[in-house]
Design a protein around this motif. Structure first.
Motif, PDB file in Angstrom:
ATOM      1  N   HIS A 329       0.845  -1.194   0.000  1.00  0.00           N
ATOM      2  CA  HIS A 329       0.000   0.000   0.000  1.00  0.00           C
ATOM      3  C   HIS A 329       0.888   1.254   0.000  1.00  0.00           C
ATOM      4  O   HIS A 329       0.597   2.234  -0.690  1.00  0.00           O
ATOM      5  N   HIS A 330       1.938   1.208   0.789  1.00  0.00           N
ATOM      6  CA  HIS A 330       2.875   2.340   0.850  1.00  0.00           C
ATOM      7  C   HIS A 330       3.716   2.447  -0.412  1.00  0.00           C
ATOM      8  O   HIS A 330       3.849   3.530  -0.998  1.00  0.00           O
ATOM      9  N   LEU A 331       4.271   1.315  -0.866  1.00  0.00           N
ATOM     10  CA  LEU A 331       5.188   1.344  -1.999  1.00  0.00           C
ATOM     11  C   LEU A 331       4.463   1.727  -3.283  1.00  0.00           C
ATOM     12  O   LEU A 331       5.010   2.460  -4.126  1.00  0.00           O
ATOM     13  N   GLY A 332       3.224   1.257  -3.448  1.00  0.00           N
ATOM     14  CA  GLY A 332       2.454   1.654  -4.618  1.00  0.00           C
ATOM     15  C   GLY A 332       2.221   3.147  -4.659  1.00  0.00           C
ATOM     16  O   GLY A 332       2.355   3.792  -5.715  1.00  0.00           O
ATOM     17  N   ALA A 333       1.856   3.724  -3.509  1.00  0.00           N
ATOM     18  CA  ALA A 333       1.613   5.167  -3.444  1.00  0.00           C
ATOM     19  C   ALA A 333       2.892   5.948  -3.698  1.00  0.00           C
ATOM     20  O   ALA A 333       2.892   6.955  -4.430  1.00  0.00           O
ATOM     21  N   LEU A 334       3.989   5.508  -3.101  1.00  0.00           N
ATOM     22  CA  LEU A 334       5.268   6.200  -3.286  1.00  0.00           C
ATOM     23  C   LEU A 334       5.703   6.157  -4.742  1.00  0.00           C
ATOM     24  O   LEU A 334       6.128   7.179  -5.319  1.00  0.00           O
ATOM     25  N   ALA A 335       5.613   4.984  -5.359  1.00  0.00           N
ATOM     26  CA  ALA A 335       6.016   4.857  -6.758  1.00  0.00           C
ATOM     27  C   ALA A 335       5.145   5.720  -7.656  1.00  0.00           C
ATOM     28  O   ALA A 335       5.638   6.390  -8.578  1.00  0.00           O
ATOM     29  N   PHE A 336       3.842   5.719  -7.402  1.00  0.00           N
ATOM     30  CA  PHE A 336       2.940   6.545  -8.204  1.00  0.00           C
ATOM     31  C   PHE A 336       3.290   8.017  -8.079  1.00  0.00           C
ATOM     32  O   PHE A 336       3.402   8.734  -9.087  1.00  0.00           O
ATOM     33  N   ARG A 337       3.446   8.503  -6.860  1.00  0.00           N
ATOM     34  CA  ARG A 337       3.743   9.929  -6.665  1.00  0.00           C
ATOM     35  C   ARG A 337       5.034  10.320  -7.373  1.00  0.00           C
ATOM     36  O   ARG A 337       5.094  11.336  -8.084  1.00  0.00           O
ATOM     37  N   ARG A 338       6.077   9.536  -7.178  1.00  0.00           N
ATOM     38  CA  ARG A 338       7.369   9.894  -7.762  1.00  0.00           C
ATOM     39  C   ARG A 338       7.370   9.737  -9.279  1.00  0.00           C
ATOM     40  O   ARG A 338       7.914  10.577  -9.999  1.00  0.00           O
TER      41      ARG A 338
END
Length: 393
Positions: A329-338
């Protein structure tokens, strides 16, 4: 902070509360090392080949370790030991809160492990949640209760209508890509075809894999009137990838034009085909969830750039498709934002896009496109900051 992570688009996306329009629960139990490794791969943890030695495993050690008070790139053994020391409730809380998600749209139809409910996921994140109903699970429940072949269609329709009336349900989902693939007759099956297929399935038992009944399920979804999510592309070993190409849905999409929104989930490596469909069919939308954390922040920008080559900007949504480990959940959001911020900022810097347009696209993709389609609830924090009442669903 490096130059790659600076600029107004990065700042805007870093602070944007996301709507994760398709995800699953996080495991509500402590995990052994083998169990954790099995959950960070769509394949298996083969002897001598650790999932930690893969792009997603490296991304977990790089981007998730600091949230467990470990140094970046911590060894896998240290990572797993620290995770065990903290315990699953604290691990889930840290990663879910760090995702910066204001609404989770949770597919509750896949739970081979004990996972959090939508409400539990929301509480851990300090967010809100709604539900996505998986239709194959409903069909199999109807069959398991015992039903005559001639009554199957009506009973399935009644069960689906009851399910979508539950508080918090905003969409339905099909995993037809896994069960039959998309090379189906696009036409709505006749009553006699459904009855005959139901008789064969009920006599045989097992999962719903009959092409006629899968077609009936998809057309029932259209009749329900809610957005329909369809798994496409990348998945585990159960999917025959070449049968999960969304372009195979073209004739069915022509027949269902003007009905319900169709959300093509994940899509990789067929995200360009999905982009084409979104550009020519009014009802088609897509995401590249799942691919985001499996490619990680190091490569997700390339996937997003390909998805956005021709996709209308109001047609791309964010999802993590996280399941099992809250790291996703965290890594997906981080990858999307960046990834999205990097490509939009590059276009602004090259004068191919104005800054106001880039900020608008960022907000549309990360939050507003999903709000427009689903009308999901917003968290109390978001309500307080916006002055709008929280929607009760």
């Amino acid at each position: 902070m490096t130059a790659d992570l600076t600029g107004p688009v990065h700042e805007a996306l870093a602070g944007l509360p996301l709507v994760d329009h398709h995800c699953h629960g996080a495991v509500a139990a402590d995990l052994t090392a083998a169990q954790f490794e099995s959950l960070i791969t769509e394949g298996e943890a083969w002897p001598g080949v650790s999932p930690f030695d893969s792009p997603v495993g490296v991304a977990v050690r790089r981007h998730c370790a600091p949230l467990l008070d470990l140094p970046r790139h911590a060894p896998a053994a240290d990572y797993l030991a620290r995770r065990a020391d903290l315990g699953w409730p604290e691990v889930n809380r840290r990663f879910l809160a760090a995702s910066g998600t204001e609404v989770f749209c949770v597919d509750t139809g896949y739970a081979p492990h004990p996972v959090t409910t939508p409400a539990e996921l929301a509480r851990a994140a300090g967010a809100a949640a709604c539900e996505v109903v998986r239709l194959e699970q409903l069909a199999e429940a109807v069959a398991a209760r015992g039903v005559a072949a001639g009554a199957y269609a009506a009973d399935f329709r009644a069960a689906a209508e009851e399910a979508v009336r539950r508080p918090g349900v905003v969409a339905v989902k099909s995993v037809a890509a896994y069960r039959t693939g998309f090379a189906l007759d696009p036409a709505r099956p006749t009553d006699s075809e459904v009855t005959g297929a139901a008789a064969r399935w009920l006599a045989r038992g097992g999962r719903l894999t009959d092409p006629v009944l899968v077609r009936h399920l998809l057309w029932t979804a259209v009749d329900l009137g809610l957005p329909l999510q369809l798994h496409t592309g990348f998945g585990d070993a159960d999917v025959r990838l070449h049968h999960a190409d969304p372009a195979l849905l073209t004739d069915w999409l022509r027949l269902t034009s003007g009905t319900v929104p169709v959300l093509l989930l994940h899509c990789w490596p067929y995200h360009r085909q999905a982009a084409y469909l979104s550009a020519v069919f009014e009802q088609v939308y897509l995401d590249v969830g799942l691919a985001l954390h499996y490619t990680g922040p190091a490569r997700c920008r390339a996937v997003l750039e390909e998805a956005l080559e021709i996709t209308p900007f109001r047609k791309l949504l964010y999802s993590s498709d996280a399941y099992g480990v809250a790291e996703f959940h965290h890594l997906g959001a981080l990858a999307f934002r960046r990834g999205l911020a990097g490509l939009l900022q590059a276009r602004v810097d090259a004068d191919e896009l104005s800054l106001p347009d880039a900020l608008r696209i960022a907000a549309w993709t990360g939050r507003d496109n999903a709000r427009r389609l689903y009308g999901p609830p917003v968290s109390e924090a978001a309500r307080a900051s916006s002055g709008r009442p929280t929607r009760k669903v």
